[in-house]
Structure formats: structure tokens, C-alpha cells
Design an enzyme around this catalytic site. Structure first.
Site, PDB file in Angstrom:
ATOM      1  N   GLU A  78      44.471 -20.873  22.009  1.00  0.00           N
ATOM      2  CA  GLU A  78      45.610 -21.315  21.191  1.00  0.00           C
ATOM      3  C   GLU A  78      45.160 -22.184  20.016  1.00  0.00           C
ATOM      4  O   GLU A  78      45.731 -22.108  18.924  1.00  0.00           O
ATOM      5  CB  GLU A  78      46.612 -22.059  22.072  1.00  0.00           C
ATOM      6  CG  GLU A  78      47.301 -21.124  23.068  1.00  0.00           C
ATOM      7  CD  GLU A  78      48.187 -21.856  24.055  1.00  0.00           C
ATOM      8  OE1 GLU A  78      47.673 -22.753  24.761  1.00  0.00           O
ATOM      9  OE2 GLU A  78      49.383 -21.550  24.122  1.00  0.00           O
ATOM     10  N   ALA A  84      43.187 -26.237  28.415  1.00  0.00           N
ATOM     11  CA  ALA A  84      43.625 -27.598  28.741  1.00  0.00           C
ATOM     12  C   ALA A  84      42.766 -28.119  29.889  1.00  0.00           C
ATOM     13  O   ALA A  84      42.309 -27.345  30.732  1.00  0.00           O
ATOM     14  CB  ALA A  84      45.087 -27.573  29.155  1.00  0.00           C
ATOM     15  N   GLY A 111      44.384 -22.988  26.217  1.00  0.00           N
ATOM     16  CA  GLY A 111      44.551 -23.841  25.043  1.00  0.00           C
ATOM     17  C   GLY A 111      43.433 -23.669  24.028  1.00  0.00           C
ATOM     18  O   GLY A 111      43.627 -23.916  22.834  1.00  0.00           O
ATOM     19  N   GLU A 125      46.954 -18.656  31.747  1.00  0.00           N
ATOM     20  CA  GLU A 125      47.761 -19.753  32.300  1.00  0.00           C
ATOM     21  C   GLU A 125      48.577 -19.343  33.523  1.00  0.00           C
ATOM     22  O   GLU A 125      48.715 -20.114  34.468  1.00  0.00           O
ATOM     23  CB  GLU A 125      48.702 -20.319  31.223  1.00  0.00           C
ATOM     24  CG  GLU A 125      48.036 -21.263  30.237  1.00  0.00           C
ATOM     25  CD  GLU A 125      47.428 -20.553  29.033  1.00  0.00           C
ATOM     26  OE1 GLU A 125      47.191 -19.326  29.107  1.00  0.00           O
ATOM     27  OE2 GLU A 125      47.199 -21.227  28.009  1.00  0.00           O
TER      28      GLU A 125
HETATM   29  N1  CO8 Z   1      39.684 -27.961  32.774  1.00  0.00           N
HETATM   30  C1  CO8 Z   1      38.890 -28.875  33.376  1.00  0.00           C
HETATM   31  N2  CO8 Z   1      37.580 -28.636  33.634  1.00  0.00           N
HETATM   32  C2  CO8 Z   1      37.081 -27.436  33.295  1.00  0.00           C
HETATM   33  C3  CO8 Z   1      37.869 -26.447  32.666  1.00  0.00           C
HETATM   34  C4  CO8 Z   1      39.234 -26.762  32.384  1.00  0.00           C
HETATM   35  N3  CO8 Z   1      40.046 -25.916  31.765  1.00  0.00           N
HETATM   36  N4  CO8 Z   1      37.095 -25.366  32.443  1.00  0.00           N
HETATM   37  C5  CO8 Z   1      35.877 -25.662  32.926  1.00  0.00           C
HETATM   38  N5  CO8 Z   1      35.855 -26.900  33.421  1.00  0.00           N
HETATM   39  C6  CO8 Z   1      34.739 -27.607  34.053  1.00  0.00           C
HETATM   40  C7  CO8 Z   1      34.468 -27.072  35.464  1.00  0.00           C
HETATM   41  O1  CO8 Z   1      35.334 -27.689  36.398  1.00  0.00           O
HETATM   42  C8  CO8 Z   1      33.021 -27.461  35.648  1.00  0.00           C
HETATM   43  O2  CO8 Z   1      32.946 -28.840  35.949  1.00  0.00           O
HETATM   44  P1  CO8 Z   1      32.050 -29.325  37.215  1.00  0.00           P
HETATM   45  O3  CO8 Z   1      30.640 -28.979  36.821  1.00  0.00           O
HETATM   46  O4  CO8 Z   1      32.307 -30.804  37.260  1.00  0.00           O
HETATM   47  O5  CO8 Z   1      32.516 -28.566  38.390  1.00  0.00           O
HETATM   48  C9  CO8 Z   1      32.429 -27.290  34.249  1.00  0.00           C
HETATM   49  O6  CO8 Z   1      33.532 -27.315  33.345  1.00  0.00           O
HETATM   50  C10 CO8 Z   1      31.727 -25.946  34.066  1.00  0.00           C
HETATM   51  O7  CO8 Z   1      32.647 -24.929  34.430  1.00  0.00           O
HETATM   52  P2  CO8 Z   1      32.286 -23.765  35.488  1.00  0.00           P
HETATM   53  O8  CO8 Z   1      31.260 -24.222  36.466  1.00  0.00           O
HETATM   54  O9  CO8 Z   1      33.570 -23.238  36.018  1.00  0.00           O
HETATM   55  O10 CO8 Z   1      31.602 -22.707  34.472  1.00  0.00           O
HETATM   56  P3  CO8 Z   1      31.521 -21.134  34.659  1.00  0.00           P
HETATM   57  O11 CO8 Z   1      30.602 -20.672  33.591  1.00  0.00           O
HETATM   58  O12 CO8 Z   1      31.200 -20.756  36.063  1.00  0.00           O
HETATM   59  O13 CO8 Z   1      33.014 -20.595  34.361  1.00  0.00           O
HETATM   60  C11 CO8 Z   1      35.096 -20.482  33.118  1.00  0.00           C
HETATM   61  C12 CO8 Z   1      33.562 -20.719  33.087  1.00  0.00           C
HETATM   62  C13 CO8 Z   1      35.350 -19.006  33.480  1.00  0.00           C
HETATM   63  C14 CO8 Z   1      35.629 -20.750  31.721  1.00  0.00           C
HETATM   64  C15 CO8 Z   1      35.744 -21.389  34.171  1.00  0.00           C
HETATM   65  O14 CO8 Z   1      35.294 -22.718  33.970  1.00  0.00           O
HETATM   66  C16 CO8 Z   1      37.249 -21.390  34.137  1.00  0.00           C
HETATM   67  O15 CO8 Z   1      37.896 -20.455  34.593  1.00  0.00           O
HETATM   68  N6  CO8 Z   1      37.861 -22.475  33.559  1.00  0.00           N
HETATM   69  C17 CO8 Z   1      39.292 -22.638  33.508  1.00  0.00           C
HETATM   70  C18 CO8 Z   1      39.868 -21.746  32.403  1.00  0.00           C
HETATM   71  C19 CO8 Z   1      41.390 -21.838  32.358  1.00  0.00           C
HETATM   72  O16 CO8 Z   1      42.097 -21.461  33.279  1.00  0.00           O
HETATM   73  N7  CO8 Z   1      41.934 -22.338  31.232  1.00  0.00           N
HETATM   74  C20 CO8 Z   1      43.343 -22.411  31.004  1.00  0.00           C
HETATM   75  C21 CO8 Z   1      43.831 -23.813  31.249  1.00  0.00           C
HETATM   76  S1  CO8 Z   1      45.596 -23.976  31.048  1.00  0.00           S
HETATM   77  C22 CO8 Z   1      45.825 -24.165  29.379  1.00  0.00           C
HETATM   78  O17 CO8 Z   1      44.915 -24.124  28.608  1.00  0.00           O
HETATM   79  C23 CO8 Z   1      47.251 -24.385  28.909  1.00  0.00           C
HETATM   80  C24 CO8 Z   1      47.310 -24.957  27.491  1.00  0.00           C
HETATM   81  C25 CO8 Z   1      48.634 -25.583  27.151  1.00  0.00           C
HETATM   82  C26 CO8 Z   1      49.020 -26.713  28.120  1.00  0.00           C
HETATM   83  C27 CO8 Z   1      48.891 -28.073  27.527  1.00  0.00           C
HETATM   84  C28 CO8 Z   1      49.482 -29.135  28.492  1.00  0.00           C
HETATM   85  C29 CO8 Z   1      49.301 -30.541  27.962  1.00  0.00           C
END
Ligand code: CO8
Length: 258
Positions: free
Chosen positions: A112, A65, A109, A132
Site C-alpha cells: 500500500e 503493518a 501495508g 490481510e
Molecule cells: N510484522 C511484524 N514483524 C514482522 C512482520 C510484520 N508484518 N513481517 C516480518 N516480521 C518479522 C518476523 O516476525 C521476524 O522476526 P523474528 O526474527 O523476531 O521472529 C523477522 O521479521 C523476519 O521475518 P521471517 O522470519 O518471517 O522472514 P521470512 O523470510 O521467513 O518470511 C515473510 C518473510 C513471508 C514476509 C513473513 O515475514 C511474513 O509473512 N510476514 C508478515 C506479512 C504480512 O502478513 N503482512 C501484512 C500485515 S497487515 C497490514 O499490512 C495491514 C496494513 C494496514 C493496517 C494498518 C493498521 C494500523
């Protein structure tokens, strides 16, 4: 409809939806989930399409998400919006076979969404995780239910309570993924698989999908009953007759999807 966050293409009878927000690793905001659901429904309704592939980039199927979009929301807002059912779950309502072609991160997500598909083809670089709890929420698009039914309670608890990621090989060993293929070939492999599925009769394939999905929703006797009913129903189709006649006459069947 014009899409901004996904790409939609066809390869013969296969519809291909590519998540395309590279700047955010395909993080799933309202726009991308709405467009995905819309495109999936349109391909589902297109009689020329027999199966649908959903994919992302080599680096990320989807990183979950969009945390930035939802981080300031209140309970009242998320409860009112019902985003999961209004946009996210469109893919799970598709009646044609769906294949997720996953490379890189399939997180939260993103994992999922892949689980909503009927088959997952993973590149060796794919990683599946439901982290999450590490950001203060729980999975909400089917993760606690679909994952647990596939991999069992111990692994599901391990992944969901610790955020542990599975490699493609681990996911394959646990039955989450049907095929692991070399990096960069996951989309072509998924399209090949989808093309093979699309060569069969569409109503027959839909009946088979319905029967398999019932195994996750009901007890054995009811599932066996439904399976028999759906099998008998295939005898109402011209394609059932054509398939068996083609076998007897040693020729390829000419299915007409009726
Ligand atoms: N949301 C928003 N932005 C994101 C997300 C995300 N989930 N993942 C990555 N990005 C963005 C980063 O902020 C970054 O943006 P910016 O360059 O502007 O800073 C860009 O994408 C690149 O990401 P990274 O620099 O972090 O890339 P890395 O290669 O260093 O890391 C990772 C990759 C490990 C995937 C890392 O980005 C990360 O941990 N992301 C978050 C993963 C996460 O926790 N996902 C779970 C989210 S919760 C969820 O999915 C619940 C679903 C059901 C809920 C629905 C509610 C409506």
C-alpha cells in the site's frame, strides 16, 4: 529531526528515503510510518529537491503493518489513534513526484505504501501481495481502492481474497509497476528516473501530477476540464516561456521553478 528507523539522503535534486528496520523486514510500526511521513514532508518542502525515491532493502520493501504492535489493540484504540491518516498516509500527501523502488516483499501495508507513490520501479525480485484477510483484517491503507483502480476488480479480488502474490513481471503486465529492472539496480534506476523528472520545472511537474491523479478521483468531463485549466495555468509561469523559448532557440531550458 534524527531518525532511527529510516535513512534519508540526497543525490543532487533527488531525496532518498530508505526504510531501515531490517530485523523486522521493515514492518511498519508507528515510529517508522511517523518518520517516513516527517521525512517526506521535509523533502517536499525543500526547494532543492525535485523528486523523492522511497525504498527498502533488497529482501523487503516492507512486510506490512507491524503485526506484533497492533495484535492486541481494541477497536476503541485503533479508532482513536487513526494511525492510517495520522502517520501512514503522509506519503500520499506529497506534492512532488514520488517513486517507490521495490525489491523483495511489498506486502500488506508495504504494498500500500508503494501504491501511494506516483511510479513504482521494481527489481526482478519484487513481490506484491495484500494478504490481510489471511490474518483476520482487511487492507486499510488504500489497498482495496488504489489497487482496484489500477489492476481492475478481478485481479484485486483475487489478490485480496486469497492473498495471492504478484511477481514483478506480473505486476508490470498489470500496470502496477512501470519498470522491472535487474535485482540490485532498482534504486539506481529509480534515482536516474527521479533525476530526469527533477530536471523539469517543479511547478510544471506538480501540475502534471495533480492532473493525472485527478483521473482516479473524478469523471472524464471534470478531469478534462481540470486538465485544460491546469494547462492554461502553465502559461502564467516563467518556466513555460523558458521551455518553449529554449526549444525554439535549440538550447537546453534553464528552469527557475517559478
Ligand atoms: N510484522 C511484524 N514483524 C514482522 C512482520 C510484520 N508484518 N513481517 C516480518 N516480521 C518479522 C518476523 O516476525 C521476524 O522476526 P523474528 O526474527 O523476531 O521472529 C523477522 O521479521 C523476519 O521475518 P521471517 O522470519 O518471517 O522472514 P521470512 O523470510 O521467513 O518470511 C515473510 C518473510 C513471508 C514476509 C513473513 O515475514 C511474513 O509473512 N510476514 C508478515 C506479512 C504480512 O502478513 N503482512 C501484512 C500485515 S497487515 C497490514 O499490512 C495491514 C496494513 C494496514 C493496517 C494498518 C493498521 C494500523
Amino acid at each position: 529531526m534524527t531518525y532511527e528507523t529510516i535513512l534519508v539522503a540526497t543525490d543532487g535534486p533527488v531525496g532518498i528515503i530508505t526504510l531501515n528496520r531490517p530485523e523486522a523486514l521493515n514492518a511498519l510500526n508507528r515510529q517508522i510510518t511517523s518518520e517516513l511521513s516527517h521525512a517526506a514532508a521535509a523533502l517536499d518542502a525543500d526547494g532543492a529537491i525535485g523528486a523523492i525515491v522511497v525504498t527498502g532493502s533488497d529482501k523487503a520493501f516492507a512486510a506490512g503493518a507491524d503485526i506484533k504492535e497492533i495484535k492486541d489493540k481494541t477497536f476503541a484504540e485503533v479508532y482513536e489513534e487513526q494511525l492510517i491518516t495520522s502517520t501512514w498516509e503522509g506519503l500520499s500527501r506529497v506534492r512532488k513526484p514520488t517513486i517507490a523502488a521495490v525489491s523483495g516483499h511489498a506486502i500488506g501495508g508495504g504494498c500500500e505504501l508503494a501504491l501511494m507513490c506516483d511510479i513504482i520501479v521494481a527489481s526482478q525480485k519484487a513481490r506484491f501481495a495484500l494478504p490481510e484477510t489471511t490474518i483476520g483484517i482487511i487492507p486499510g491503507a488504500g489497498g482495496t481502492q488504489r489497487l482496484t483502480r489500477i489492476v481492475g476488480k478481478a485481479v484485486a479480488m483475487d489478490m485480496i481474497l486469497t492473498g495471492r502474490a504478484l511477481s514483478a513481471q506480473e505486476a508490470h503486465g498489470l500496470g502496477l509497476v512501470s519498470r522491472v529492472v535487474p535485482a540490485g539496480t532498482h534504486v539506481s534506476e529509480a534515482v536516474t528516473l527521479a533525476t530526469r523528472i527533477a530536471a523539469s520545472s517543479q511547478p510544471i511537474v506538480r501540475l502534471a501530477k495533480e492532473a493525472v491523479n485527478k483521473a482516479y478521483e473524478t469523471h472524464l468531463q471534470e478531469g478534462l476540464y481540470l486538465e485544460r485549466r491546469l494547462l492554461y495555468a502553465t502559461f502564467a509561469l516563467d518556466d513555460r516561456r523558458e521551455g518553449m523559448n529554449a526549444f525554439a532557440e535549440k538550447r537546453r531550458p534553464d528552469f527557475r521553478n517559478r
